[in-house]
Write an enzyme that holds these catalytic residues in place. Structure first.
Site, short mmCIF file in Angstrom:
data_model
loop_
_atom_site.label_atom_id
_atom_site.label_comp_id
_atom_site.label_asym_id
_atom_site.label_seq_id
_atom_site.Cartn_x
_atom_site.Cartn_y
_atom_site.Cartn_z
N LYS A 109 0.86 -1.19 0.00
CA LYS A 109 0.00 0.00 0.00
C LYS A 109 0.88 1.23 0.00
O LYS A 109 2.04 1.17 0.44
CB LYS A 109 -0.89 0.02 1.25
CG LYS A 109 -2.13 0.88 1.11
CD LYS A 109 -3.25 0.18 0.36
CE LYS A 109 -4.44 1.07 0.11
NZ LYS A 109 -5.58 0.32 -0.46
N GLY B 108 -18.08 7.86 -3.08
CA GLY B 108 -17.01 8.01 -4.07
C GLY B 108 -17.07 6.87 -5.05
O GLY B 108 -18.16 6.41 -5.42
N ASN B 109 -15.91 6.35 -5.44
CA ASN B 109 -15.89 5.26 -6.41
C ASN B 109 -16.69 4.07 -5.91
O ASN B 109 -17.64 3.61 -6.56
CB ASN B 109 -14.42 4.87 -6.70
CG ASN B 109 -14.32 3.64 -7.58
OD1 ASN B 109 -14.63 2.53 -7.15
ND2 ASN B 109 -13.92 3.83 -8.81
P1 NAD Z 1 -13.15 7.84 -3.09
O1 NAD Z 1 -12.08 8.83 -2.87
O2 NAD Z 1 -13.64 7.64 -4.48
O3 NAD Z 1 -14.42 8.19 -2.18
C1 NAD Z 1 -14.37 8.35 -0.79
C2 NAD Z 1 -15.75 8.77 -0.33
O4 NAD Z 1 -15.78 8.80 1.08
C3 NAD Z 1 -16.16 10.17 -0.82
O5 NAD Z 1 -17.52 10.15 -1.14
C4 NAD Z 1 -15.93 11.03 0.42
O6 NAD Z 1 -16.74 12.18 0.42
C5 NAD Z 1 -16.33 10.05 1.49
N1 NAD Z 1 -15.81 10.41 2.79
C6 NAD Z 1 -14.56 10.88 3.11
N2 NAD Z 1 -14.50 11.10 4.43
C7 NAD Z 1 -15.70 10.75 4.94
C8 NAD Z 1 -16.26 10.74 6.24
N3 NAD Z 1 -15.55 11.15 7.29
N4 NAD Z 1 -17.52 10.29 6.38
C9 NAD Z 1 -18.25 9.88 5.32
N5 NAD Z 1 -17.79 9.85 4.08
C10 NAD Z 1 -16.53 10.30 3.90
O7 NAD Z 1 -12.65 6.48 -2.43
P2 NAD Z 1 -13.10 4.99 -2.77
O8 NAD Z 1 -12.16 4.45 -3.76
O9 NAD Z 1 -14.56 4.96 -3.01
O10 NAD Z 1 -12.76 4.29 -1.38
C11 NAD Z 1 -13.70 4.21 -0.30
C12 NAD Z 1 -13.30 3.05 0.59
O11 NAD Z 1 -13.27 1.86 -0.19
C13 NAD Z 1 -11.90 3.19 1.22
O12 NAD Z 1 -11.89 2.60 2.49
C14 NAD Z 1 -11.03 2.37 0.28
O13 NAD Z 1 -9.84 1.91 0.89
C15 NAD Z 1 -12.00 1.25 -0.04
N6 NAD Z 1 -11.65 0.52 -1.26
C16 NAD Z 1 -11.66 1.12 -2.47
C17 NAD Z 1 -11.30 0.39 -3.59
C18 NAD Z 1 -11.33 0.97 -4.98
O14 NAD Z 1 -11.10 0.21 -5.93
N7 NAD Z 1 -11.65 2.22 -5.15
C19 NAD Z 1 -10.94 -0.97 -3.47
C20 NAD Z 1 -10.97 -1.55 -2.21
C21 NAD Z 1 -11.32 -0.79 -1.11
#
Ligand code: NAD
Length: 415
Positions: free
Chosen positions: A105, A219-220
């Site tokens: 990571k 988010g994503n």
């Molecule tokens: P992203 O940056 O696309 O979105 C993050 C989201 O979380 C945003 O909507 C943001 O506004 C929101 N957020 C941030 N702080 C917050 C809070 N305090 N309370 C509520 N919402 C909050 O990120 P992502 O890729 O969607 O990742 C989200 C989670 O999923 C993370 O834990 C990440 O590690 C996990 N994840 C993502 C992926 C991937 O492929 N994108 C894969 C595995 C795990």
């Protein structure tokens, strides 16, 4: 000691698993800390002509099963312990999905909302300048995570290719499809999670078309989860939230409208026909399924007892603390643990690596079919292990993953 330090949580979970599996001490000693940690000072020329130095990390937790794999997070609250924890979970995730990959990571302490596109490009390239000797297609392959995007992956791949003097598409995944990305990577994390929710609903005899769903994070992972909940299950998404707060409509949100509103205003807050609620309230709504898709440590011993859902699907990494886990287990809430639920992302990232090596690209149908098979298999392995050892789904997932890593270490002669 920091409260709910995520790395201490991963260690605690490992020690619990060691008891379940009766692991030898030397195996635990190898697995309780990362194999390699790199910390770098990343200089960036800002738009106003000044230089700013950001702190960055890249960690290989364990690579016994293959090259390390794991995302890069750009976040103001990033710490080395968060990166360590996420690298550990990546190790267990790759092993659980039976991928020939280890866990790693990376992260940079920064606030992307305060940086211009030019500054983000220079930050992405400068980070690769600092860590390029420690990564590579057969060493450690980064990917996007919180607040990093396919465009940033493109800049990073380009910088690595420039430094190494040849096109190296396989050094990073989550790239745009025009330059070696895989179709299906965008929604892979959410889609993989949906497959696990579907399997859980079958076990629990839940009719998903009647289900109400609340999603923290938009988010994503969270926004695709909202769309797919409607498209695949015809379920009602009644609440979603982002860093500014949450919105609720007990009759169901209009997700395409919420997406438009977020694109226009930067937040889901005040989308038409919704009432505003807090991020904590999202988790405590009277719904059937909670999808945690934001950050770590949001479900703790303080609020776990208030969760009313039947299924908690952890698309985020580390949303639940060990104390909260015990409360959820005692209350009969079916938790789909993070490194199972969100493993769709790394699985399609692995498919992207395979396609980069072959220089031959698959269709969306091929990607999704292979993803579905992998997710279903992993879900049932975890479910069966949780029954076999009479432990939580999380410990079931740990027992499958850690035993694979431990076995590989023994075969390679590391322990
Ligand atoms: P992203 O940056 O696309 O979105 C993050 C989201 O979380 C945003 O909507 C943001 O506004 C929101 N957020 C941030 N702080 C917050 C809070 N305090 N309370 C509520 N919402 C909050 O990120 P992502 O890729 O969607 O990742 C989200 C989670 O999923 C993370 O834990 C990440 O590690 C996990 N994840 C993502 C992926 C991937 O492929 N994108 C894969 C595995 C795990």
């Amino acid at each position: 000691m920091e409260k709910n330090n995520p790395f201490e949580i991963t260690q605690k979970q490992l020690y619990m698993c060691a008891k379940v599996l009766n692991l030898e001490d030397d195996v635990v000693r190898m697995l309780e800390n990362p194999m390699q940690q790199v910390q770098v000072s990343v200089p960036v020329k800002m738009d106003n002509g000044t230089m700013k130095v950001f702190q960055g990390f890249r960690i290989i937790y364990n690579n016994v099963l293959g090259p390390a794999k794991g995302g890069i997070r750009f976040h103001p609250d990033e710490t080395i312990d968060t990166v360590r924890a996420l690298a550990a979970w990546m190790t267990w995730k790759s092993a659980l999905l039976d991928l020939p990959l280890g866990g790693g990571k990376g992260g940079i302490i920064c606030n992307t909302k305060e940086l211009s596109q030019g500054e983000l490009e220079r930050l992405s390239r400068s980070y690769i300048n600092c860590i390029w000797k420690f990564i590579g297609p057969d060493v450690d392959v980064p990917a996007p995570d919180v607040y990093t995007t396919p465009q940033m992956m493109a800049w990073m791949m380009d910088e690595y290719s420039r430094l190494s003097g040849k096109n190296q598409f396989g050094v990073i995944t989550g790239k745009p499809v025009q330059i070696g990305g895989s179709v299906g990577r965008g929604d892979a994390t959410a889609l993989g999670g949906m497959y696990t929710i579907r399997e859980a609903a079958k076990e629990l005899c839940m009719d998903l078309s009647q289900a109400k769903i609340a999603i923290q994070g938009f988010g994503n992972a969270g926004s695709f989860a909202a769309r797919l909940s409607e498209q695949l299950f015809c379920a009602k998404v009644v609440a979603v939230s982002d860093s500014k707060g949450g919105i609720y409509n007990p009759d169901g949100l209009n997700i395409p409208e919420v997406l438009k509103h977020k694109a226009k205003t930067g937040s889901v807050i005040n989308a038409p026909c919704t009432q505003t609620i807090t991020n904590d309230e999202v988790l405590e709504l009277p719904v059937d399924i909670i999808i945690a898709a934001a950050l770590q440590n949001v479900i703790t011993k303080e609020n776990a007892g208030n969760i009313k859902a039947t299924i908690l699907a952890e698309l985020a990494n580390g949303p639940t603390t060990p104390e909260a886990d015990e409360i959820l287990y005692a209350n009969g809430i079916h938790v789909i643990p993070d490194f199972l639920c969100n493993a769709g992302g790394v699985t399609v990232s692995y498919f992207e690596m395979v396609q980069n090596m072959y220089m031959f690209y698959w269709t969306a149908e091929e990607v999704n079919e292979r993803l579905e098979r992998k997710m279903i298999k992993a879900y049932h392995e975890v479910f069966d292990a949780s029954r076999k050892y009479n432990v939580t789904m999380r410990m079931g997932a740990y027992s499958v993953a850690v035993s694979r890593v431990a076995e590989a270490m023994k075969i390679r002669g590391w322990v």
